[in-house]
Design an enzyme around this catalytic site. Structure first.
Site, mmCIF file in Angstrom:
data_model
loop_
_atom_site.group_PDB
_atom_site.id
_atom_site.type_symbol
_atom_site.label_atom_id
_atom_site.label_comp_id
_atom_site.label_asym_id
_atom_site.label_seq_id
_atom_site.Cartn_x
_atom_site.Cartn_y
_atom_site.Cartn_z
ATOM 1 N N THR A 27 35.893 20.268 12.140
ATOM 2 C CA THR A 27 35.123 21.294 12.868
ATOM 3 C C THR A 27 33.632 21.016 12.852
ATOM 4 O OG1 THR A 27 36.769 22.982 12.431
ATOM 5 C CG2 THR A 27 34.571 23.771 12.890
ATOM 6 N N ASP A 71 40.842 15.797 14.241
ATOM 7 C CA ASP A 71 41.083 17.073 13.576
ATOM 8 C C ASP A 71 41.896 16.688 12.341
ATOM 9 O OD1 ASP A 71 42.624 19.426 12.765
ATOM 10 O OD2 ASP A 71 41.816 20.364 14.551
ATOM 11 N N SER A 72 41.520 17.190 11.185
ATOM 12 C CA SER A 72 42.157 16.674 9.962
ATOM 13 C C SER A 72 43.632 17.045 9.862
ATOM 14 C CB SER A 72 41.398 17.127 8.722
ATOM 15 O OG SER A 72 41.648 18.478 8.442
ATOM 16 N N SER A 73 44.118 17.895 10.754
ATOM 17 C CA SER A 73 45.569 18.161 10.786
ATOM 18 C C SER A 73 46.323 16.885 11.144
ATOM 19 C CB SER A 73 45.893 19.231 11.834
ATOM 20 O OG SER A 73 45.080 20.341 11.612
ATOM 21 N N THR A 103 38.388 20.726 7.349
ATOM 22 C CA THR A 103 38.701 21.503 6.142
ATOM 23 C C THR A 103 40.207 21.654 5.919
ATOM 24 O OG1 THR A 103 38.572 23.571 7.385
ATOM 25 C CG2 THR A 103 36.570 22.851 6.245
ATOM 26 N N ASP A 104 40.996 21.570 6.998
ATOM 27 C CA ASP A 104 42.430 21.882 6.856
ATOM 28 C C ASP A 104 43.118 21.024 5.798
ATOM 29 O OD1 ASP A 104 42.253 23.844 8.729
ATOM 30 O OD2 ASP A 104 43.105 22.684 10.373
ATOM 31 N N GLN A 290 53.829 28.053 -6.971
ATOM 32 C CA GLN A 290 53.211 28.620 -5.765
ATOM 33 C C GLN A 290 51.980 29.451 -6.113
ATOM 34 O OE1 GLN A 290 56.285 30.875 -3.739
ATOM 35 N NE2 GLN A 290 57.683 29.132 -3.795
ATOM 36 N N CYS A 291 51.836 29.819 -7.386
ATOM 37 C CA CYS A 291 50.688 30.651 -7.791
ATOM 38 C C CYS A 291 49.432 29.793 -7.877
ATOM 39 C CB CYS A 291 50.917 31.253 -9.178
ATOM 40 S SG CYS A 291 52.222 32.436 -9.226
#
Ligand code: ASP
Length: 362
Positions: A27, A71-73, A103-104, A290-291
């Site tokens: 971005t 795009d970092s995706s 940032t992704d 997942q925490c």
């Protein structure tokens, strides 16, 4: 990913810091396509026109621009290897490296870089922005300028930072402890299970005791990652068919399992049978939580005791992003499965807190 070299500032005197900035996309360097309305990468030269101060910092700054910023995706492990090899190519010529990245997946790339670059003595600082630098309210300028200041910060004639880190929204975070937690606010990243390396307000305050120190080992850059790895998130309703299709597919050398709380999963017989069969056939299962806080303690609850018994490897307090790239790294760069499992439990680059013994809950 291919890069073009662009000298930005004339070389200053010999004592000035030399920084190589590597622009991969994201971005920070995007603008709205007038026909589609989508955010797409634009030329870095236009981005530079927004940053006149950049050329005035008293540092020698050169730039590597991705021929096709992404795009970092769209980033892939192959791009991580290219980035690591690019840093290797320029390592001796520069004091520090600043990588501009979307940032992704920045936390994934920063984690992967921490494993691929061993024995670092210089700063590698990742940064980016939530709003394109072409916009007035962009956070890109502050992120970029502070990342540069962090990269050139020195004490006793040595860089203060000697590892891969991510600077964003006032926080400097160890790369392999970072996680993107926000897609709207500027404070987009969090450090998981580890203190911040620095906070930037009016001053930049380094948390000296949290920094990794160069151990005078040989600088080594790896060029292999094993990508036949799956990520399985445990959720209420996870079904046998899905698990079988994954665990019975010999393509996968390892499965990273994102479990509940302190490392818990359902205890259904079919689930244990899936794990047992897969591990027996030579697969590795790594357990992360997942925490965002806390760690995996297999055997704390009855709902993780079966994992311990089956030989599931504890991911301790690693982030998912870090555990994924660590798996890719150790599988490609260890001589045996046993060695890979041993390395997963070791603190290689500050990615896990090694002082917790398994079963310390008792
Ligand atoms: N989609 C963008 C990227 O990761 C988001 C960003 O840079 O903030 O490239």
């Amino acid at each position: 990913m291919e890069f073009d070299f662009l000298p930005l500032t004339a070389s200053l005197d010999e004592n000035s810091s030399r920084v190589l900035m590597i622009y991969t996309g994201g971005t920070i360097g995007m603008e709205q396509d007038p026909t589609t309305g989508y955010l797409v990468p634009f030329s870095f030269e236009r981005m530079l026109s927004r940053l006149p101060d950049l050329l005035d910092m008293g540092i020698t700054l050169d730039l590597l621009v991705a021929r096709q910023p992404i795009d970092s995706s769209n980033v892939s492990p192959a791009d991580w290897i290219t980035l690591a090899q690019t840093i290797k190519q320029y390592f001796e010529q520069y004091h520090a490296f600043v990588v501009l990245h979307g940032t992704d997946t920045m936390a994934y790339t920063a984690s992967a870089m921490s494993y691929l670059l061993e024995g670092l003595s210089k700063p590698i600082v990742f940064t980016g922005a939530q709003l394109p630098i072409s916009l007035r309210r962009s956070d890109g300028k502050e992120n970029l300028m502070t990342a540069l200041e962090i990269a050139v910060a020195r004490e006793h004639n040595k860089p203060i930072l000697q590892e891969v880190a991510l600077y964003f929204g006032g926080k400097l975070i160890r790369g392999n402890r970072s996680k993107k937690v926000e897609s709207n606010l500027f404070d987009a990243f969090q450090s998981e299970n580890y203190p911040l390396l620095a906070e930037a307000g009016v001053q930049i305050n380094f948390n000296t005791s949290a920094l990794l120190r160069f151990k005078h080992t040989e600088f080594k850059v790896y060029d292999k990652l094993e990508t036949s790895i799956a990520l399985l998130k445990i959720y209420p309703g996870i079904n046998e068919r899905q698990c079988r299709s994954l665990f019975e597919d010999s393509f996968y050398k390892a499965v990273l399992m994102e479990t509940y709380g302190a490392g818990n999963t359902p205890t259904s017989l079919w689930f244990s049978a899936c794990l047992q069969g897969y591990i027996k056939e030579g697969g590795i299962v790594l357990n992360v939580s997942q925490c965002p806080g806390g760690r995996v303690i297999q055997g704390k609850y009855a709902t993780s005791k079966h994992l311990l018994d089956l030989g599931v490897v504890s991911g301790n307090d690693m982030t998912t992003e870090s555990a994924l790239s660590k798996l890719m790294f150790v599988l490609a760069n260890s001589e045996s499965k046993m060695k890979a499992i041993q390395m997963l439990g070791e603190n290689l680059r500050g990615e896990l807190s090694s002082f917790y013994p398994e079963k310390s809950f008792a």
